[in-house]
Design an enzyme around this catalytic site. Structure first.
Site, PDB file in Angstrom:
ATOM      1  N   LYS A  89      56.125  61.048  70.524  1.00  0.00           N
ATOM      2  CA  LYS A  89      55.990  62.039  68.545  1.00  0.00           C
ATOM      3  C   LYS A  89      56.289  60.836  68.158  1.00  0.00           C
ATOM      4  CE  LYS A  89      53.903  65.858  66.152  1.00  0.00           C
ATOM      5  NZ  LYS A  89      53.450  64.397  65.037  1.00  0.00           N
ATOM      6  N   GLN A 110      63.351  57.460  66.032  1.00  0.00           N
ATOM      7  CA  GLN A 110      62.430  58.262  66.478  1.00  0.00           C
ATOM      8  C   GLN A 110      62.675  59.376  67.991  1.00  0.00           C
ATOM      9  OE1 GLN A 110      59.975  58.828  64.205  1.00  0.00           O
ATOM     10  NE2 GLN A 110      59.830  61.488  64.470  1.00  0.00           N
ATOM     11  N   LYS A 113      66.327  61.084  67.007  1.00  0.00           N
ATOM     12  CA  LYS A 113      65.462  61.656  65.695  1.00  0.00           C
ATOM     13  C   LYS A 113      65.054  63.272  66.628  1.00  0.00           C
ATOM     14  CE  LYS A 113      63.418  60.385  62.509  1.00  0.00           C
ATOM     15  NZ  LYS A 113      62.495  60.239  61.125  1.00  0.00           N
ATOM     16  N   LYS A 125      56.102  55.632  67.913  1.00  0.00           N
ATOM     17  CA  LYS A 125      55.086  55.229  66.813  1.00  0.00           C
ATOM     18  C   LYS A 125      54.094  53.834  66.779  1.00  0.00           C
ATOM     19  CE  LYS A 125      57.632  55.949  62.415  1.00  0.00           C
ATOM     20  NZ  LYS A 125      56.767  57.208  62.351  1.00  0.00           N
ATOM     21  N   GLY A 164      52.021  61.108  60.137  1.00  0.00           N
ATOM     22  CA  GLY A 164      51.392  60.270  59.088  1.00  0.00           C
ATOM     23  C   GLY A 164      52.405  60.098  59.001  1.00  0.00           C
ATOM     24  N   ASP A 165      53.155  58.384  57.883  1.00  0.00           N
ATOM     25  CA  ASP A 165      53.575  57.469  57.574  1.00  0.00           C
ATOM     26  C   ASP A 165      52.975  56.861  56.023  1.00  0.00           C
ATOM     27  OD1 ASP A 165      55.759  54.953  58.439  1.00  0.00           O
ATOM     28  OD2 ASP A 165      56.602  57.125  58.713  1.00  0.00           O
ATOM     29  N   THR A 208      60.112  67.167  55.164  1.00  0.00           N
ATOM     30  CA  THR A 208      61.014  66.009  54.985  1.00  0.00           C
ATOM     31  C   THR A 208      61.776  65.958  53.753  1.00  0.00           C
ATOM     32  OG1 THR A 208      59.478  64.737  56.534  1.00  0.00           O
ATOM     33  CG2 THR A 208      61.136  63.761  55.465  1.00  0.00           C
ATOM     34  N   ASN A 239      55.570  61.633  49.344  1.00  0.00           N
ATOM     35  CA  ASN A 239      56.061  63.380  50.150  1.00  0.00           C
ATOM     36  C   ASN A 239      57.158  63.366  49.680  1.00  0.00           C
ATOM     37  OD1 ASN A 239      53.752  63.928  49.885  1.00  0.00           O
ATOM     38  ND2 ASN A 239      53.345  64.120  52.328  1.00  0.00           N
ATOM     39  N   SER A 375      56.156  69.114  62.917  1.00  0.00           N
ATOM     40  CA  SER A 375      55.181  68.908  62.906  1.00  0.00           C
ATOM     41  C   SER A 375      55.263  69.923  64.433  1.00  0.00           C
ATOM     42  CB  SER A 375      55.117  67.077  63.248  1.00  0.00           C
ATOM     43  OG  SER A 375      55.046  66.898  62.083  1.00  0.00           O
TER      44      SER A 375
END
Length: 443
Positions: A89, A110, A113, A125, A164-165, A208, A239, A375
């Site tokens: 993820k 990630q 996290k 990623k 997304g990123d 976030t 965002n 997510s």
């Protein structure tokens, strides 16, 4: 040399031209060294050697045709880092700076996290050096469809679920999801951050930023402070920054600055978020346009946002945006709390300045975990073919962020470094992954 430091040195030699990845490994392994070295079972099972090596790296070309009829070719990649506790993820980033080193840096972060969220998700990623800025919708669709024509074979609802990123918002996710569905002939929750009409979750866009502020609010509360009537500087204006600022305002704080890659805006009376949303979400413009709405605001091109006096700083733009000198400036001007809304926006030297000066510092792998946590909630809704209300998702998000704070606090205390939330986050995230890898054998 200890087991941990030996693994780190060997990893740097094996990956000689990946400075960002070196940074991520160094930050994590140096902080968890005492904990790891006190558990010989980790060395016996080669946990660190396996943890720092991605399970899979996919690299591919992305050919597409621009509006002039010219063929363009970009690089695409996906790093599937660790799936011990769930499917990979992590976001997809479309930006000229994307490289394998940066994607591995982000993917490694990630893993930890995602572990901290308490949700069953592994770490990954991906992205491309494609730049969506200035491109037409047709060009972006052409690129996204070509990108997904290769990536689709490597992802799935129970394998790898991208999101997304930077450079990848609702438009790009929609184009990629449409192509995925077309190729596999299946409607499934393979992306998060989707539109609400096809399986997206309420509160995902805000998650976030909101999550960052929920964790900061809990950290301040447990130290006898609050955001009420505090002056806050936020970098970025996407965002994360926008909705972090929104939640700060809801909790009584005053956000006085936002930025983008070209410069920053300072509004002593408090940022007008309705103007920011018009500029960034509707017009896709630059933060300099803010002066059209608030003429008294001051726009400054380039860097320098961290020289603005504030009580709380929330770096929400990109990695390594806040350096040692910036940290010293913040401390000098009275900043007492910093929360990372982006992935490692503070350099290691800056982090050390904050810790030495007893600034309350919430690292990104904990503080910005709200997005990926939501997510995971979106994945749950997709699996159950249901949709929760905004308030339901928001309450779950707040609970997750408070739990993250409590877990990293407990880990820091156990390691005899109370209020060092960098060490606490790294140990708490590592322990869950490492213990799970022990249970699953050498794979």
């Amino acid at each position: 040399m200890s087991y941990t430091m030996n693994v780190l040195e060997q990893a740097k030699k094996k990956n000689p031209y990946e400075p960002e990845f070196h940074q991520a490994m160094t930050e994590i392994l140096t902080t968890i060294q005492p904990f790891v070295d006190s558990h010989p079972e980790y060395e016996k099972a080669g946990i660190l050697e396996r943890l720092i090596e991605p399970e899979r790296v996919i690299m591919f070309r992305v050919p597409w045709v621009d509006d002039t009829g010219k063929v363009q070719v970009n690089k695409g990649c996906r790093v599937q880092f660790n799936s011990a506790i769930g499917p990979y993820k992590g976001g997809l980033r479309f930006h000229p700076s994307v490289s394998l080193s940066i994607i591995k840096f982000l993917g490694f972060e990630q893993v930890f996290k995602n572990s901290l969220t308490g949700q069953p998700i592994g770490g990954g990623k991906g992205g491309s050096d494609f730049d969506p800025k200035g491109r037409s919708d047709r060009e972006i669709m052409a690129f996204c469809q070509s990108f997904m024509t290769e990536l689709f074979r490597h992802i799935g609802a129970n394998t790898d679920v991208p999101a997304g990123d930077i450079g990848v918002g609702g438009r790009e996710i929609g184009f990629m999801y449409g192509q995925y569905k077309r190729l596999v002939n299946s409607f499934e929750g393979v992306f998060t951050g989707k539109g609400l009409t096809y399986g997206g979750s309420l509160a995902r866009r805000e998650a976030t930023g909101y999550g960052l502020v929920y964790l900061m609010d809990e950290m301040l509360r447990q130290h006898g402070k609050s955001l009420k009537d505090k002056t806050v500087v936020v970098s970025g204006s996407g965002n994360v920054a926008t909705y972090a600022a929104e939640k700060v305002q809801q909790l009584g704080g005053k956000v006085v600055a936002l930025s983008d890659s070209a410069g920053f805006i300072y509004d002593a009376g408090g940022i007008d978020l309705s103007a920011v949303k018009k500029i960034k979400e509707i017009k896709r413009g630059r933060i300099s346009e803010y002066k059209n709405y608030r003429p008294d605001a001051v726009y400054t091109g380039g860097k320098g946002i961290w020289n603005i006096s504030c009580d709380v700083a929330l770096p929400c733009a990109t990695q390594n945006e806040l350096n040692e000198d910036d940290a010293k400036a913040l401390v000098k001007n009275g900043c007492f709390a910093v929360g990372e809304g982006a992935n490692m926006p503070a350099t290691m030297e800056a982090t050390e300045v904050f810790l030495q000066n007893k600034v309350l510092f919430a690292p990104g792998k904990a503080a910005n975990a709200g997005g990926v946590a939501t997510s995971a909630l979106e994945m749950s809704q997709n699996s159950m073919r249901t949709a929760w209300s905004f308030d339901e998702v928001d309450q779950k998000l707040k609970s997750i962020m408070v739990n993250i704070y409590n877990n990293i606090t407990a880990a820091a205390k156990e390691a005899n470094c109370e209020d060092n939330f960098v060490t606490g986050a790294n140990i708490a995230g590592f322990k869950k992954i490492a213990d799970t890898m022990l249970l699953q054998g050498v794979v």
